[in-house]
Design a protein around this motif. Structure first.
Motif, short mmCIF file in Angstrom:
data_model
loop_
_atom_site.label_atom_id
_atom_site.label_comp_id
_atom_site.label_asym_id
_atom_site.label_seq_id
_atom_site.Cartn_x
_atom_site.Cartn_y
_atom_site.Cartn_z
N LEU A 3 0.07 59.71 66.17
CA LEU A 3 -0.52 58.71 65.02
C LEU A 3 0.88 58.17 65.24
O LEU A 3 2.29 57.53 64.82
N ALA A 4 0.85 55.82 65.54
CA ALA A 4 1.01 55.71 65.05
C ALA A 4 1.43 55.64 64.05
O ALA A 4 0.46 55.79 63.44
N PHE A 6 0.59 52.61 61.08
CA PHE A 6 -0.99 52.25 60.90
C PHE A 6 -1.90 53.11 60.96
O PHE A 6 -2.73 53.11 59.74
N GLN A 7 -2.48 53.77 62.07
CA GLN A 7 -3.23 54.99 62.31
C GLN A 7 -3.11 56.12 61.45
O GLN A 7 -3.58 56.07 60.26
N HIS A 8 -1.41 56.03 60.75
CA HIS A 8 -1.13 57.14 59.79
C HIS A 8 -1.80 57.09 58.33
O HIS A 8 -2.56 57.39 57.87
N ASP A 9 -1.21 55.54 58.14
CA ASP A 9 -2.07 54.80 56.70
C ASP A 9 -3.55 54.82 56.61
O ASP A 9 -3.80 54.81 55.54
N ALA A 10 -3.97 54.96 58.00
CA ALA A 10 -5.43 54.34 57.53
C ALA A 10 -6.10 55.50 57.93
O ALA A 10 -7.42 55.15 56.94
N ILE A 11 -5.44 56.25 58.37
CA ILE A 11 -6.02 58.19 58.06
C ILE A 11 -5.82 58.05 56.28
O ILE A 11 -7.97 59.08 56.03
N LYS A 12 -5.37 58.22 55.46
CA LYS A 12 -4.21 58.25 54.71
C LYS A 12 -4.81 57.71 53.62
O LYS A 12 -5.87 58.29 52.56
N GLU A 13 -5.64 56.53 53.90
CA GLU A 13 -6.41 55.63 52.59
C GLU A 13 -8.09 56.23 52.81
O GLU A 13 -8.64 56.21 51.57
N LEU A 14 -8.20 56.48 54.05
CA LEU A 14 -9.21 57.24 54.68
C LEU A 14 -10.20 58.24 53.96
O LEU A 14 -10.75 58.29 52.98
N HIS A 15 -8.47 59.18 53.44
CA HIS A 15 -8.80 60.64 52.98
C HIS A 15 -8.83 60.83 51.38
O HIS A 15 -9.71 60.64 50.44
N ASN A 16 -8.54 59.39 51.01
CA ASN A 16 -7.48 58.41 50.07
C ASN A 16 -9.23 58.19 48.98
O ASN A 16 -9.85 59.20 47.52
#
Length: 168
Positions: A3-4, A6-16
Motif C-alpha cells: 500500500l502507498a 496515503f492508502q495505509h493512513d486511510a485504512i487506519k483512519e477508517l478502522h479507528n
C-alpha cells in the motif's frame, strides 16, 4: 502489492472510526463485568466480487468472548451477497449441519451501518449475483479481556498462521 502511505493512513483512519463507534457498544455488552474490556483481535476487509458463490455456513470460532463487527462500504442489496446469520446459534455446540437454514436473517445494511454478532454465530457471506457491483465491507473482531491482561491472542479460525487461540 504494498500500500502507498496515503492508502495505509486511510485504512487506519477508517478502522479507528469504526472503533470509536463499535468499541463502546461492545464494551457495554460486557458491562456486568467491570474488570472486562475489549481489544481488537483482527481487522481487515471482505470483498465479494460479482459472480462469486455463497460461502459455506460457518462459525468464525468456538470461543466465547469475541464479537464480529461488519461495516459495509456500499449500500447493500440482496443481489450483492450480504451476510446471512442464524440467530441464537452462538449458544449451541451443535454442528453447523444440525441447523435448518430457513431460519436465517439477512440484514440489508446501508453504507456505514454496523452489524455486530457473536463470533460463534453461524453465518455466511451470500453469493454476489450482481453484474458489476463488488460488495466490500470492513470488519473488526473484538476480544473480551480482563483489564491489564497481556493476552493478545486473536482470530485463529480466519487467520490460522497467527499466534492465536487453538481451534480444531
Amino acid at each position: 502489492t504494498p500500500l502507498a502511505p496515503f492508502q495505509h493512513d486511510a485504512i487506519k483512519e477508517l478502522h479507528n472510526g469504526i472503533d470509536e463507534i463499535a468499541k463502546p457498544v461492545v464494551d457495554a455488552l460486557w458491562q456486568r463485568h467491570e474488570e472486562l474490556n475489549s481489544h481488537v483481535a483482527a481487522s481487515g476487509f471482505l470483498i465479494n466480487k460479482p459472480g462469486s458463490q455463497s460461502q459455506n455456513w460457518h462459525r468464525d470460532g468456538p470461543d466465547e468472548g469475541f464479537i464480529d463487527c461488519f461495516v459495509p462500504l456500499i449500500d447493500l442489496t440482496q443481489s450483492v451477497g450480504p451476510t446471512a446469520i442464524i440467530p441464537g446459534t452462538h449458544t449451541s455446540t451443535c454442528s453447523v449441519d444440525a441447523y435448518k437454514k430457513d431460519g436465517d436473517c439477512v440484514p440489508i445494511l446501508n453504507k456505514g451501518e454496523l452489524l455486530l454478532f457473536d463470533y460463534r454465530t453461524i453465518h455466511r457471506g451470500q453469493g454476489n449475483r450482481s453484474k458489476s457491483t463488488t460488495r466490500t465491507l470492513a470488519y473488526t473482531v473484538y476480544k473480551r479481556m480482563e483489564s491489564g491482561s497481556r493476552d493478545f491472542s486473536g482470530d485463529v479460525h480466519n487467520f490460522p498462521a497467527a499466534l492465536t487461540l487453538e481451534y480444531d
